[in-house]
Design a protein around this motif. Structure first.
Motif, mmCIF file in Angstrom:
data_model
loop_
_atom_site.group_PDB
_atom_site.id
_atom_site.type_symbol
_atom_site.label_atom_id
_atom_site.label_comp_id
_atom_site.label_asym_id
_atom_site.label_seq_id
_atom_site.Cartn_x
_atom_site.Cartn_y
_atom_site.Cartn_z
ATOM 1 N N GLY A 382 1.149 -1.300 0.169
ATOM 2 C CA GLY A 382 0.518 0.397 -0.114
ATOM 3 C C GLY A 382 0.901 1.380 0.016
ATOM 4 N N TYR A 383 2.719 0.689 0.438
ATOM 5 C CA TYR A 383 2.854 2.396 0.292
ATOM 6 C C TYR A 383 3.122 2.637 -0.374
ATOM 7 N N TYR A 386 1.194 4.325 -2.629
ATOM 8 C CA TYR A 386 0.816 5.381 -2.713
ATOM 9 C C TYR A 386 1.572 6.512 -3.066
ATOM 10 N N ASN A 387 3.250 6.240 -2.328
ATOM 11 C CA ASN A 387 3.725 6.782 -2.732
ATOM 12 C C ASN A 387 4.188 6.684 -4.502
ATOM 13 N N LYS A 390 1.583 9.800 -5.618
ATOM 14 C CA LYS A 390 1.869 11.230 -4.367
ATOM 15 C C LYS A 390 3.022 11.594 -5.343
ATOM 16 N N LYS A 393 3.170 11.772 -9.772
ATOM 17 C CA LYS A 393 1.292 12.020 -10.016
ATOM 18 C C LYS A 393 1.207 13.246 -11.042
ATOM 19 N N LYS A 399 3.308 6.598 -13.352
ATOM 20 C CA LYS A 399 1.895 6.108 -12.436
ATOM 21 C C LYS A 399 1.950 4.579 -13.378
#
Length: 459
Positions: A382-383, A386-387, A390, A393, A399
């Motif tokens: 999950g980390y 998320y990174n 983030k 982006k 991405k």
């Protein structure tokens, strides 16, 4: 230097994990185990220290949290292997767990933690991040080319035989030993296939790095060699990669040219309709396979699309029988805490040495460290996601990379045990592929020393 240390750590882990079958070399002795471990550990510490004195990394909240979790993980996994009574698992006296096995387990866990630190906190801090990614890709591609050339040079007759008598979906009753799997310089053809699957992901990363979709087309060649390796897991993962990449390309077309997008969608729907009708009614689309039996007689079988789907499902389901056999001797604490990194594989081999591991990455994590390690892995995954969104982006290319690679990785782990960050070849390479891009940070010029000073500056 960093990639050399990572490679050394993975090789050390492979040799540690090669007990019984010696698939990746002979086991280390007491002396060699400690010597090689401290050399690799010292190299990890040296790279971190050099990066620190050159202000490439600095002590911050994230690093402090990582160190805290790393210490807890090493302590937890150490307590599991040194406090667990293995008498209910290793009943046969010839398969007893030794103190060296426990020490190797803890060594590999500690190296995995250092690997994670390097990939999450050191490599991403370089301004030449894209260059680091490409160097890694080139190194892996060169290794893979040597592997393929060696295979073609030493076992070309096998390629010819497989073309004449294709047998991919059903293994030969005795074919693995008698030459109908291409092995390259590995002991098992499946390993050849695993490396080729990883190569397909590396080619994807290289195409993303250069923002050139044509590079990805080289995977057509890789897919052909995966078939010759006889690794069904690698082939399945490769197919999922193609589907994942195809979906991503359709999304790209939708944004760039809606007319072509709708034309392709209509053609795909029409093709899917035809295949579905054929699979359930006509069964004209078949794949021929030659099955060589133990008496050397040959049987030709034609598989329809539906037959292949059923065989694929049964194949994935059959992997779970390995754990079903293993858990017969499990007690409650084994489910809660696990039985230890590497120790779980040693136990797996006690009831069948052909089971090098559980052939399931999720079960591999669960049996290694129980509930704690499963939760930690879910958090890390999950980390990473998320990174990825983030940090990247504003970089849609990078991405999308994680979105493309996640599907084949997650499916691949259903039939093979290469959890990312495990200190083995597959786990290490998957860690690089999953972590290097999502953690694509860039530091301002005034906050970082020139990279060339990394190997020059001494305090």
């Amino acid at each position: 230097m960093i990639f050399f240390v990572l490679a050394s750590s993975m090789i050390f882990g492979e040799v540690n994990n090669s007990n019984v079958t010696n698939a990746f070399g002979r086991n280390f002795s007491y002396t060699s185990t400690f010597i090689f471990y401290f050399i690799i550990l010292s190299s990890f510490i040296a790279t971190i220290y050099i990066a620190y004195i050159n202000k490439i990394i600095k002590l911050n909240k994230r690093i402090i949290i990582f160190i805290f979790i790393g210490i807890i993980t090493i302590t937890y996994m150490g307590l599991v292997v040194f406090l667990t009574d293995y008498s209910h698992l290793f009943i046969n006296n010839t398969n007893k767990i030794t103190n060296l096995d426990k020490i190797k387990s803890l060594m590999d866990v500690s190296l995995s933690v250092f690997m994670a630190f390097i990939l999450m906190h050191e490599v991403p801090r370089f301004k030449e991040k894209d260059l680091a990614i490409r160097i890694f890709c080139y190194m892996f591609i060169i290794f893979s080319l040597v592997m393929i050339i060696y295979s073609l040079n030493t076992e070309f007759h096998k390629y010819v035989t497989i073309i004449k008598h294709p047998t991919f979906f059903t293994k030969y009753e005795y074919g693995i030993q008698n030459g109908l799997q291409c092995l390259s310089f590995f002991k098992y053809g499946n390993v050849y296939g695993h490396v080729l699957f990883l190569l397909s992901l590396v080619i994807l990363l290289l195409s993303i790095s250069y923002n050139c979709r044509y590079i990805f087309l080289f995977n057509i060649i890789v897919g052909i060699f995966i078939i010759f390796s006889g690794s069904r897991s690698s082939f399945l993962g490769f197919v999922i990669l193609l589907i994942s990449y195809g979906i991503n390309y359709l999304i790209y077309l939708y944004r760039k040219n809606k007319v072509i997008f709708y034309i392709i969608i209509i053609l795909l729907i029409f093709l899917f309709f035809l295949i579905t009708i054929d699979a359930f009614y006509f069964k004209n689309i078949t794949i021929k396979e030659a099955i060589i039996k133990s008496d050397e007689s040959k049987e030709i079988i034609h598989y329809s699309i539906l037959d292949l789907a059923k065989k694929c499902f049964n194949y994935m389901k059959s992997r779970l029988t390995i754990f079903d056999n293993a858990r017969n001797n499990f007690i409650l604490t084994d489910y809660i805490f696990g039985i230890g990194y590497n120790i779980n594989d040693l136990y797996c081999r006690t009831f069948d040495t052909s089971f090098f591991n559980y052939h399931n990455g999720y079960i591999e994590v669960f049996t290694s460290g129980g509930i704690y390690l499963c939760v930690l892995y879910l958090f890390l995954l999950g980390y990473i996601i998320y990174n990825n969104f983030k940090i990247n982006k504003n970089k849609s290319t990078y991405k999308n990379y994680l979105l493309i690679i996640l599907a084949p990785y997650l499916v691949y782990q259903l039939s093979e045990a290469f959890p990312f960050l495990f200190n083995v070849f597959g786990g290490g390479i998957m860690a690089i592929l999953l972590i290097m891009v999502p953690f694509n940070q860039v530091i301002d010029e005034d906050k970082i020393s020139n990279i060339r000073n990394l190997f020059i500056k001494v305090r």
